[in-house]
Design a protein around this motif. Structure first.
Motif, mmCIF file in Angstrom:
data_model
loop_
_atom_site.group_PDB
_atom_site.id
_atom_site.type_symbol
_atom_site.label_atom_id
_atom_site.label_comp_id
_atom_site.label_asym_id
_atom_site.label_seq_id
_atom_site.Cartn_x
_atom_site.Cartn_y
_atom_site.Cartn_z
ATOM 1 N N ALA A 1 21.686 1.964 -69.927
ATOM 2 C CA ALA A 1 21.161 2.194 -71.277
ATOM 3 C C ALA A 1 22.048 1.563 -72.345
ATOM 4 O O ALA A 1 21.555 1.134 -73.381
ATOM 5 N N CYS B 1 17.429 8.506 -64.044
ATOM 6 C CA CYS B 1 17.629 9.889 -64.484
ATOM 7 C C CYS B 1 16.762 10.842 -63.668
ATOM 8 O O CYS B 1 17.204 11.941 -63.298
ATOM 9 N N TRP B 2 15.540 10.418 -63.379
ATOM 10 C CA TRP B 2 14.642 11.243 -62.576
ATOM 11 C C TRP B 2 15.217 11.458 -61.174
ATOM 12 O O TRP B 2 15.203 12.583 -60.655
ATOM 13 N N VAL C 1 15.081 5.662 -67.210
ATOM 14 C CA VAL C 1 14.300 6.875 -66.978
ATOM 15 C C VAL C 1 14.194 7.179 -65.487
ATOM 16 O O VAL C 1 14.335 8.331 -65.060
ATOM 17 N N TYR C 2 13.977 6.136 -64.689
ATOM 18 C CA TYR C 2 13.797 6.359 -63.250
ATOM 19 C C TYR C 2 15.088 6.841 -62.594
ATOM 20 O O TYR C 2 15.072 7.746 -61.762
ATOM 21 N N ALA D 1 22.561 5.323 -64.971
ATOM 22 C CA ALA D 1 21.513 5.277 -65.996
ATOM 23 C C ALA D 1 22.135 5.092 -67.378
ATOM 24 O O ALA D 1 21.635 4.308 -68.195
ATOM 25 N N THR E 1 13.655 -2.124 -61.479
ATOM 26 C CA THR E 1 13.733 -1.709 -62.883
ATOM 27 C C THR E 1 15.130 -1.892 -63.468
ATOM 28 O O THR E 1 15.406 -1.420 -64.574
ATOM 29 N N TRP F 1 14.633 0.179 -69.927
ATOM 30 C CA TRP F 1 14.468 1.602 -70.202
ATOM 31 C C TRP F 1 13.656 2.301 -69.128
ATOM 32 O O TRP F 1 13.849 3.500 -68.879
ATOM 33 N N ALA F 2 12.775 1.563 -68.476
ATOM 34 C CA ALA F 2 12.080 2.138 -67.328
ATOM 35 C C ALA F 2 13.091 2.458 -66.228
ATOM 36 O O ALA F 2 12.991 3.492 -65.551
#
Length: 213
Positions: free
Chosen positions: A209, A87-88, A84-85, A205, A130, A80-81
């Motif tokens: 997920a 997506c960022w 998120v990364y 991402a 990640t 999940w890290a």
């Protein structure tokens, strides 16, 4: 301990090459940074990706990777890290597409300081480290190309071969983008590529997920 099998090594190299050239999150991150800052940023990002490959390959060869994969909470936290990364990074790419590309020198090489290089290296490293699927790859694939009784050195040789091939491929990608810099510098082209890169990062991402090991 059995001797190293060169035919088996060649088979692994051929298999690894197919995996290396398949576009993934690392590919998208390198493209994003190469578009922003030319060869220098692209290369530093590529080195970050390769450093992460080496770390995960070493962990798999030493048996540490198996502990991470076996620990469901830790595996999920890393996964999940990564989501998120990515997506960022996707948001950054889409913001660049919305605002339009920043001007870069004609040779496509920004001056850049140590801090900016570190940022690009870190982005490459984090986008890979990640992604626990990379570690799962090493744990599931490497044993298939190792003979019974093979030493840790043999496992490391395969892991580092994959890392080196990845670096060579990403450097080739960066060099190709640099060759096309005049065309890529066009505002419409850059905005389109930034948009595609951002969408791709969100897609990777989403896949990370929804995947389960």
């Amino acid at each position: 301990m059995h001797s190293f099998s060169w035919p088996t090594y060649g088979a692994f190299a051929a298999f690894a090459l197919l995996l290396v050239i398949a576009p993934g999150p690392d590919f998208a991150v390198v493209v994003k940074n190469a578009l922003v800052g030319g060869r220098r940023y692209g290369r530093w990002t590529s080195v970050g990706v390769t450093a992460s490959n080496a770390v995960q390959g070493t962990a798999a060869a030493l048996g540490v990777g198996a502990l991470i994969v076996a620990s469901q909470p830790l595996f999920e936290a890393v996964r999940w890290a990564g989501v998120v990364y990515l997506c960022w990074l996707g948001v950054q790419a889409l913001r660049s597409a919305w605002r339009g590309p920043a001007a870069v020198p004609e040779d496509g090489e920004p001056v850049g300081d140590v801090a900016s290089r570190w940022v690009r290296w870190r982005q490459g490293f984090l986008s890979n480290i990640t992604n626990p699927k990379v570690l799962v790859f090493y744990l599931s694939v490497l044993p298939q190309f190792l003979q019974p009784g093979s030493s840790v050195v043999h496992g490391l040789a395969l892991a580092y071969t994959h890392a080196a091939m990845s670096l060579a491929w990403l450097f080739l990608l960066v060099a190709t983008l640099h060759t096309l810099r005049a065309w890529l510098a066009r505002r419409r082209v850059r905005r389109s590529l930034d948009t595609l890169t951002g969408v791709a990062l969100f897609g990777f991402a989403g896949r990370l997920a929804t995947d389960s090991h």
